[in-house]
Motif scaffolding. Sequence first.
Motif, PDB file in Angstrom:
ATOM      1  N   GLY A  74       1.334  11.435  14.857  1.00 53.33           N
ATOM      2  CA  GLY A  74       2.125  12.390  14.073  1.00 53.33           C
ATOM      3  C   GLY A  74       2.234  12.013  12.609  1.00 53.33           C
ATOM      4  N   ALA A  75       3.464  12.014  12.083  1.00 52.00           N
ATOM      5  CA  ALA A  75       3.695  11.768  10.658  1.00 52.00           C
ATOM      6  C   ALA A  75       3.307  10.341  10.266  1.00 52.00           C
ATOM      7  CB  ALA A  75       5.152  12.032  10.311  1.00 52.00           C
ATOM      8  N   ALA A  76       3.478   9.394  11.193  1.00 59.76           N
ATOM      9  CA  ALA A  76       3.126   7.987  10.889  1.00 59.76           C
ATOM     10  C   ALA A  76       1.620   7.863  10.659  1.00 59.76           C
ATOM     11  CB  ALA A  76       3.565   7.085  12.031  1.00 59.76           C
ATOM     12  N   LEU A  77       0.865   8.677  11.385  1.00 56.63           N
ATOM     13  CA  LEU A  77      -0.592   8.673  11.214  1.00 56.63           C
ATOM     14  C   LEU A  77      -0.937   9.180   9.804  1.00 56.63           C
ATOM     15  CD1 LEU A  77      -2.970   8.017  13.082  1.00 56.63           C
ATOM     16  CD2 LEU A  77      -2.866  10.348  13.952  1.00 56.63           C
ATOM     17  N   ASP A  78      -0.313  10.289   9.414  1.00 57.94           N
ATOM     18  CA  ASP A  78      -0.581  10.861   8.083  1.00 57.94           C
ATOM     19  C   ASP A  78      -0.191   9.899   6.962  1.00 57.94           C
ATOM     20  OD1 ASP A  78      -1.640  13.259   8.946  1.00 57.94           O
ATOM     21  OD2 ASP A  78       0.335  14.190   9.171  1.00 57.94           O
ATOM     22  N   ALA A  79       0.774   9.020   7.240  1.00 59.86           N
ATOM     23  CA  ALA A  79       1.285   8.113   6.190  1.00 59.86           C
ATOM     24  C   ALA A  79       0.587   6.759   6.209  1.00 59.86           C
ATOM     25  CB  ALA A  79       2.786   7.933   6.370  1.00 59.86           C
ATOM     26  N   VAL A  80      -0.523   6.653   6.931  1.00 61.54           N
ATOM     27  CA  VAL A  80      -1.212   5.355   7.029  1.00 61.54           C
ATOM     28  C   VAL A  80      -1.573   4.837   5.622  1.00 61.54           C
ATOM     29  CG1 VAL A  80      -3.547   6.341   7.336  1.00 61.54           C
ATOM     30  CG2 VAL A  80      -3.011   4.098   8.294  1.00 61.54           C
ATOM     31  N   THR A  81      -1.391   3.536   5.409  1.00 63.50           N
ATOM     32  CA  THR A  81      -1.597   2.960   4.069  1.00 63.50           C
ATOM     33  C   THR A  81      -2.975   2.302   3.971  1.00 63.50           C
ATOM     34  OG1 THR A  81      -0.744   0.798   4.708  1.00 63.50           O
ATOM     35  CG2 THR A  81       0.870   2.425   3.896  1.00 63.50           C
ATOM     36  N   PRO A  82      -3.457   2.102   2.736  1.00 66.38           N
ATOM     37  CA  PRO A  82      -4.737   1.390   2.564  1.00 66.38           C
ATOM     38  C   PRO A  82      -4.726   0.017   3.227  1.00 66.38           C
ATOM     39  CG  PRO A  82      -4.143   2.496   0.530  1.00 66.38           C
ATOM     40  CD  PRO A  82      -2.974   2.662   1.459  1.00 66.38           C
ATOM     41  N   ASP A  83      -3.593  -0.702   3.175  1.00 66.78           N
ATOM     42  CA  ASP A  83      -3.521  -2.027   3.811  1.00 66.78           C
ATOM     43  C   ASP A  83      -3.679  -1.917   5.324  1.00 66.78           C
ATOM     44  OD1 ASP A  83      -3.261  -3.266   1.432  1.00 66.78           O
ATOM     45  OD2 ASP A  83      -1.108  -3.667   1.587  1.00 66.78           O
ATOM     46  N   GLU A  84      -3.033  -0.906   5.896  1.00 62.34           N
ATOM     47  CA  GLU A  84      -3.160  -0.720   7.359  1.00 62.34           C
ATOM     48  C   GLU A  84      -4.600  -0.391   7.718  1.00 62.34           C
ATOM     49  OE1 GLU A  84       1.227   0.898   8.759  1.00 62.34           O
ATOM     50  OE2 GLU A  84      -0.062   2.271   7.668  1.00 62.34           O
ATOM     51  N   LEU A  85      -5.248   0.404   6.875  1.00 60.93           N
ATOM     52  CA  LEU A  85      -6.655   0.751   7.139  1.00 60.93           C
ATOM     53  C   LEU A  85      -7.540  -0.484   7.005  1.00 60.93           C
ATOM     54  CD1 LEU A  85      -6.741   4.187   5.319  1.00 60.93           C
ATOM     55  CD2 LEU A  85      -7.059   3.804   7.775  1.00 60.93           C
ATOM     56  N   ALA A  86      -7.282  -1.290   5.982  1.00 56.56           N
ATOM     57  CA  ALA A  86      -8.088  -2.507   5.791  1.00 56.56           C
ATOM     58  C   ALA A  86      -7.945  -3.429   7.003  1.00 56.56           C
ATOM     59  CB  ALA A  86      -7.668  -3.214   4.512  1.00 56.56           C
ATOM     60  N   ALA A  87      -6.731  -3.458   7.578  1.00 60.95           N
ATOM     61  CA  ALA A  87      -6.469  -4.346   8.725  1.00 60.95           C
ATOM     62  C   ALA A  87      -7.279  -3.944   9.962  1.00 60.95           C
ATOM     63  CB  ALA A  87      -4.978  -4.345   9.053  1.00 60.95           C
ATOM     64  N   LEU A  88      -7.768  -2.702  10.002  1.00 63.15           N
ATOM     65  CA  LEU A  88      -8.576  -2.270  11.161  1.00 63.15           C
ATOM     66  C   LEU A  88      -9.964  -2.905  11.142  1.00 63.15           C
ATOM     67  CD1 LEU A  88      -7.838   1.589  11.156  1.00 63.15           C
ATOM     68  CD2 LEU A  88      -6.618  -0.198  12.410  1.00 63.15           C
ATOM     69  N   ALA A  89     -10.374  -3.411   9.969  1.00 64.89           N
ATOM     70  CA  ALA A  89     -11.706  -4.031   9.809  1.00 64.89           C
ATOM     71  C   ALA A  89     -12.809  -3.127  10.369  1.00 64.89           C
ATOM     72  CB  ALA A  89     -11.734  -5.414  10.465  1.00 64.89           C
ATOM     73  N   VAL A  90     -12.884  -1.917   9.818  1.00 63.85           N
ATOM     74  CA  VAL A  90     -13.939  -0.985  10.234  1.00 63.85           C
ATOM     75  C   VAL A  90     -15.233  -1.409   9.569  1.00 63.85           C
ATOM     76  CG1 VAL A  90     -14.636   1.428  10.389  1.00 63.85           C
ATOM     77  CG2 VAL A  90     -12.223   0.837  10.139  1.00 63.85           C
ATOM     78  N   ASP A  91     -16.269  -1.489  10.346  1.00 66.76           N
ATOM     79  CA  ASP A  91     -17.544  -1.951   9.796  1.00 66.76           C
ATOM     80  C   ASP A  91     -18.689  -1.258  10.542  1.00 66.76           C
ATOM     81  OD1 ASP A  91     -19.252  -3.369   8.224  1.00 66.76           O
ATOM     82  OD2 ASP A  91     -18.948  -5.294   9.223  1.00 66.76           O
ATOM     83  N   VAL A  92     -19.853  -1.274   9.903  1.00 69.99           N
ATOM     84  CA  VAL A  92     -21.056  -0.730  10.551  1.00 69.99           C
ATOM     85  C   VAL A  92     -22.113  -1.811  10.528  1.00 69.99           C
ATOM     86  CG1 VAL A  92     -22.904   0.977  10.338  1.00 69.99           C
ATOM     87  CG2 VAL A  92     -20.560   1.660   9.912  1.00 69.99           C
ATOM     88  N   ARG A  93     -22.676  -2.099  11.685  1.00 68.01           N
ATOM     89  CA  ARG A  93     -23.788  -3.052  11.770  1.00 68.01           C
ATOM     90  C   ARG A  93     -25.079  -2.291  11.991  1.00 68.01           C
ATOM     91  NH1 ARG A  93     -22.436  -8.619  12.581  1.00 68.01           N
ATOM     92  NH2 ARG A  93     -20.481  -8.784  11.455  1.00 68.01           N
TER      93      ARG A  93
END
Length: 249
Positions: A74-93
Amino acid sequence: MSGPPTGRPPESGREGSPGSAGSRCLVVAIDGSAGSGKSTTAAAAAARLGFRHLDSGAIYRAVTRALLDAGLSGAALDAVTPDELAALAVDVRWTEQDMQVRTGGKPVPEQALRSERVTAAVSQVAAIPAVRAHLLELQRTAARGPGLVAEGRDMGTVVFPEAEVKVFLDAHPRERARRRLLQRGIRPDDAEIEAEAVLLTRRDQRDASRSVAPFLQAGDAVLLDTTALDPAAQTDAIVRLVEAARGSG
Ligand code: DC
């Protein structure tokens, strides 16, 4: 700038500099609606050309899964911060031309990317400006080696505006719905096709009406209506466009 994609261990998308004008990597941007034949055609064209295949939707799906697993909605998803996104460590190999999306250092299984809960939430996640900004560079770093076939919703408009070849795939909503259901192993009747067509159209409208990187045909993209085209004919059409671009380049 462009590195050889062959004979090397898996390479991380977060390393090195992004592909850009001046790189020798030929970029083919394929955008299109759900069920338009994008994924099959992009994969087949990339294999024929010996290019990498970037499935940008898979990256948005991996982020969605990781955010849902972190308990956001919900609203918490829309308010996700750059730091929270960085913490997911999304990467492509990359291994040769094949990509693998990872979060938290682990590959995300294909089945998890396509799960119903991810499919239901991915459109909301893809509309979040912080998410799109976070994934921009990661997608651009895929442009290495002789070529890249990048598929998604904003490849030709935002991620690779300088792509040598831009294609926009579309098909009638009922045909798109029929293909999606067949992919899921369902032999659909008319009512099921109609219901799925409504869902697909609704998702496209959400993707087209978002404020950042809306799902739109780039002005310089070639429109390919795939309603009556099989995957081989779609692939041929794209390979021909690449050959024409190489001839004129
Ligand atoms: O192509 P797909 O069904 O895997 O895409 C999943 C979702 O992500 C869909 O709602 C569109 C969105 N998407 C996007 O906004 N931009 C992209 N480049 C790729 C996908």
